[in-house]
Design an enzyme around this catalytic site. Structure first.
Site, PDB file in Angstrom:
ATOM      1  CG  ASP A   1      -1.424  15.130  -1.470  1.00 31.21           C
ATOM      2  OD1 ASP A   1      -1.606  14.887  -0.398  1.00 31.21           O
ATOM      3  OD2 ASP A   1      -0.422  14.638  -2.385  1.00 31.21           O
TER       4      ASP A   1
ATOM      5  CG  ASP B   1       0.680   8.243   0.577  1.00 34.60           C
ATOM      6  OD1 ASP B   1      -0.233   8.262   0.518  1.00 34.60           O
ATOM      7  OD2 ASP B   1       1.331   8.939   0.219  1.00 34.60           O
TER       8      ASP B   1
ATOM      9  CE  LYS C   1       9.125   9.416   1.791  1.00 31.61           C
ATOM     10  NZ  LYS C   1       8.685  10.355   0.736  1.00 31.61           N
TER      11      LYS C   1
END
Ligand code: IFM
Length: 804
Positions: free
Chosen positions: A363, A495, A638
């Site tokens: 990130d 993820d 998501k």
């Protein structure tokens, strides 16, 4: 439906209807002293850590309460309201308000009962406290007597979790005291005899102070229950109703700071006060309050400093295109969003409670890319830091602790690291993000010396930046999967995709391929012939494997599990088309022209929607493989078929790299917050910042967006727009200009600071092309192709590019 507008000149978003579909937030200060504030003054503050340094309470999942409330009471009529619409919530027929979210400040304007108020909230530049500056003006014809009350709801403990749920403990460590112009709350006040640095059970006495400057305190309250009153609420606090706060303090009760002042106003008269809040010891707090004795001057100066600071940062890259949404996002809001993610990482928002005790490797390295074109000097500091979090085996530490001590850290190979961070293993992609980030920094700044700068590794040893990058290659080479592509390890960017330790992700393979292309440029600069050969051979081998195994008629697959199952085949009943492998096949430069165009067409056909392209389709439900964690989410959200906005940046870039200006811009516009200003009832999220994802077409709330502000979306979209659509593609030796824009853009301009020079770039497109360069003039001289060597640039460089 719209709730406000962009004031591009002031770089503000102005909310004209306070009943927004969600709290619309802004950031004040920095994680050293941070404050999140909504358009209704909801939000919280903290010192150093959102989770462990919490000062103001905020109850998540609870309608944006409490907040930094300022109540105004008319002492004659006894009517009262608040400087922000909530919490009192007067009828919007009679209560008029505007909330101006600006760069590091928020201003609430309200008009009610012939009183005009302006509440300005900010954290002064480089200071560790916050200011609520209130101006009240009597706009009527008769004299008025007002009581103004500021309310700060302290947490009983700096740890937000303990404050909210461990009441048998946290209620009995807090007390408040009053002195002259301030309420002081002390947490663990019973430890006040300890010497500096001493602790009991890791605890020490901490003061938080809420003070008033510019007027005398007429009454105060340090006890939340007494201030609000039983069976009252923030909308009608008993203390405000009564016009007197009762001078109560707390000891084993929920603490607060409430301070009232009486203000008399002649017709037309304005008075100004300031509330100051911080985690400060009493003496320091008194000294700070003194500086605001004349709030008019002090606050105006500090606001100016903030504006100057931020507007200067944003000024380094400005565009003037036919699209107001594009201009607004690139010039101000996407750029500011990038700075916020860069500075705050995922520290605190109305979604993130501050629990993360470190920086996510991928990130953070991605976030850096969003500010390189605006502040390369800030970017390089963070790059150094992230390189120092690379283990000597070349892998990145999945979580870089806030206490990171380069050269002395444990790694995922140590049980202690796993226990402390909760990260069980290396991730396949972490260190691979370094390649584009380091390359973009050096190309933007021209700081080629950086290649030879020596930086420690996280655990031991040190090496030049060049060596760090070589070790990142080694890491992937030493962790190959069943077919010779980089192994999936614990995860790739996604993820929710566990391909298994020896499984393989095409996304990572493309990143690896790009990494080698980039490192070859470094090796050429270093004249490292042997290494160039090694890279070329390795890259060719990788290319052959990907081409042989991963192309599936009209798309690239998503990868292989370690059992050899193929993920993302066109015949799979679910998840048969994935966005990232298609965009990255282009970004990496691996796809052939034919593959690139086919894959991008398929994205357009199968994944695109009016709010952006979904991450994959159809979402997982009944056919998820073992590692398809996305199935835990509802469909269309998501990683399970949501419009994962970060990936939108990569599809913008991929289309632009192919010269498809129409599509690149279409993808920008579909998901751009500013382009949805009139769809606030659908999007719900702030129209001035990006969210992590938008609900996809399989959700009943298609188009609703979530997880505001702190998201990797900010940087990938910025890169997609600046490098892709605007075509700003610096390299070690100069700048290539390669715009990809909608055909109907006849012309546009760019103001860009580059290596100490200012470029004024005018792009003309009379033939309505989507991309291409017919002619490039620099200070009147024609260049070869679309490239400007750095040495021909002057302090003020006039550039004219004719596309068609
Ligand atoms: O890449 C991740 C990121 O690290 C955290 N948020 C979700 C992204 C996609 O899974």
């Amino acid at each position: 439906m719209n709730y406000g507008y962009f004031d591009d000149k002031q770089r503000e978003y102005v909310i004209t209807r306070p009943d927004t579909p969600a709290p619309w937030a802004n950031y004040l200060g920095s994680p050293e002293y941070g404050a999140v504030i909504s358009n209704n003054a909801g939000g919280y503050s903290f010192a150093k850590s959102g989770a462990n340094g919490r000062i103001l309470r905020y109850v998540f999942n609870n309608f944006d309460q409490p907040g930094r409330y300022i109540y105004i009471r008319d002492n004659e009529s006894k009517d009262y309201w608040s400087a922000s619409w909530q919490p009192v919530g007067k009828d919007l027929e009679t209560y008029k308000s505007e909330c101006h979210h600006g760069t590091a400040y928020t201003k609430m304007l309200a008009d009610y009962s012939e009183i005009h108020s302006e509440a300005l909230y900010y954290v002064p530049l480089n200071k560790s406290y916050e200011v609520w500056n209130l101006k009240v003006t009597n706009t009527g014809k008769k004299a008025r007597s007002l009581t103004v009350t500021g309310y700060a709801e302290f947490t009983n403990n700096s740890n937000y979790n303990e404050d909210l749920v461990n009441l048998q403990y946290s209620l009995f460590i807090t007390r408040t005291a009053f002195e002259e112009n301030r309420i002081r709350q002390t947490v663990h006040g019973n430890l006040d005899t300890l010497k500096k640095g001493e602790m009991v059970d890791n605890k020490t006495a901490t003061d938080r102070v809420f003070g008033l400057a510019g007027a005398k305190v007429s009454s105060f309250c340090g006890d939340k229950e007494k201030f609000i009153g039983r069976y009252h609420s923030y909308a009608d606090p008993a203390g405000v109703e009564a016009g007197n706060l009762g001078d109560a303090l707390s000891y084993n009760e929920n603490a607060c700071g409430a301070l009232a002042a009486e203000i008399a106003l002649e017709p037309g008269e304005t008075k100004e006060i300031a509330f100051i809040l911080g985690m400060k010891e009493n003496e320091e707090a008194a000294a700070i309050l003194k500086e605001y004795e004349h709030p008019e001057a002090a606050c105006a100066k500090e606001l100016e400093e903030l504006i100057t600071y931020w507007h200067e940062k944003l000024s380094h890259f400005q565009v003037n295109t036919p699209s107001p949404e594009f201009n607004t996002m690139i010039n101000t809001w996407n750029a500011y969003n990038c700075f916020m993610t860069f500075i705050w990482s995922r520290a605190a928002s109305f979604i993130y409670c501050g629990l993360r005790n470190g920086y996510g490797y991928r990130d953070t390295v991605q976030d850096i890319q969003g500010v390189i074109h605006l502040a390369p000097e800030m970017a390089v500091d963070k790059i150094r830091f992230m390189l120092s979090a690379q283990v000597d085996n070349g892998g990145g530490l999945p979580l870089v602790k806030f206490t990171h001590n380069a050269g002395h850290e444990d790694t995922p190979d140590d049980a202690s690291y796993v226990k402390e961070t909760g990260h069980p293993a290396y991730r396949a992609d972490d260190a691979l993000w370094l390649f584009p980030t380091v390359y973009k920094y050096i190309s933007e700044s021209g700081n080629l010396d950086f290649i030879d700068e020596v930086i420690p590794f996280a655990n031991k040893d040190e090496g030049t930046v060049y060596e760090h990058l070589k070790r990142a290659i080694d890491f992937s080479m030493n962790h190959l999967g069943i077919h010779g592509m980089p192994a999936g390890l614990y995860a790739d960017w996604n993820d929710c995709l566990r391909l298994g330790k020896k499984g393989e992700s095409t996304f990572v393979a493309f990143q690896f391929y790009l990494g080698m292309t980039i490192l070859k440029k470094f090796a050429q600069y270093k004249q490292d012939g042997k290494y160039i050969k090694y890279l070329e051979e390795s890259q060719k081998k990788l290319e052959n494997i990907i081409q042989d195994l991963c192309w599936n008629e009209d798309r690239f697959i998503r990868g292989f599990t370690e059992k050899g199952e193929v993920i993302g085949k066109r015949t799979d009943p679910e998840a048969n088309m994935w966005l990232n492998p298609q965009s990255w096949s282009v970004i990496s430069g691996l796809a052939t022209d034919e593959q690139a165009d086919l894959a991008l067409d398929m994205v357009n056909q199968q994944l695109n929607t009016e709010f952006g392209a979904v991450l994959m389709d159809p979402p997982y439900h009944a056919h998820a493989f073992d590692g398809a964690l996305a199935v835990i989410y509802n469909q269309g959200v998501k990683e399970n078929g949501g419009i994962f906005s970060q990936s939108q940046g990569w599809i913008i870039l991929a289309e632009a790299l192919r010269g498809h200006g129409e599509r690149a811009f279409m993808y920008f516009k579909e998901n751009a917050p500013a382009a949805q200003n009139d769809k606030a009832q659908i999007r719900k999220l702030e129209p001035y910042c990006y969210g992590q994802f938008t609900e996809g077409k399989t959700s009943p709330h298609f188009g609703r967006s979530h997880v505001h502000w702190l998201t990797g979306t900010a940087s990938t979209i910025m890169v997609g727009c600046v490098e892709g659509i605007m075509g700003m593609r610096p390299d070690f030796y100069g700048l290539k200009i390669s715009p990809s824009v909608p055909k109907d853009w006849e012309s546009f301009e760019i103001e860009k600071d580059f290596r100490g020079n200012h470029l004024h770039i005018v792009v003309k497109n009379p033939g309505h092309a989507e991309s291409g360069c017919k002619k490039l003039l620099v200070n009147g001289k024609e260049m070869e192709g679309n490239y400007i060597p750095a040495e021909v640039m002057t302090k003020q460089t006039e550039v004219e590019l004719i596309m068609s």
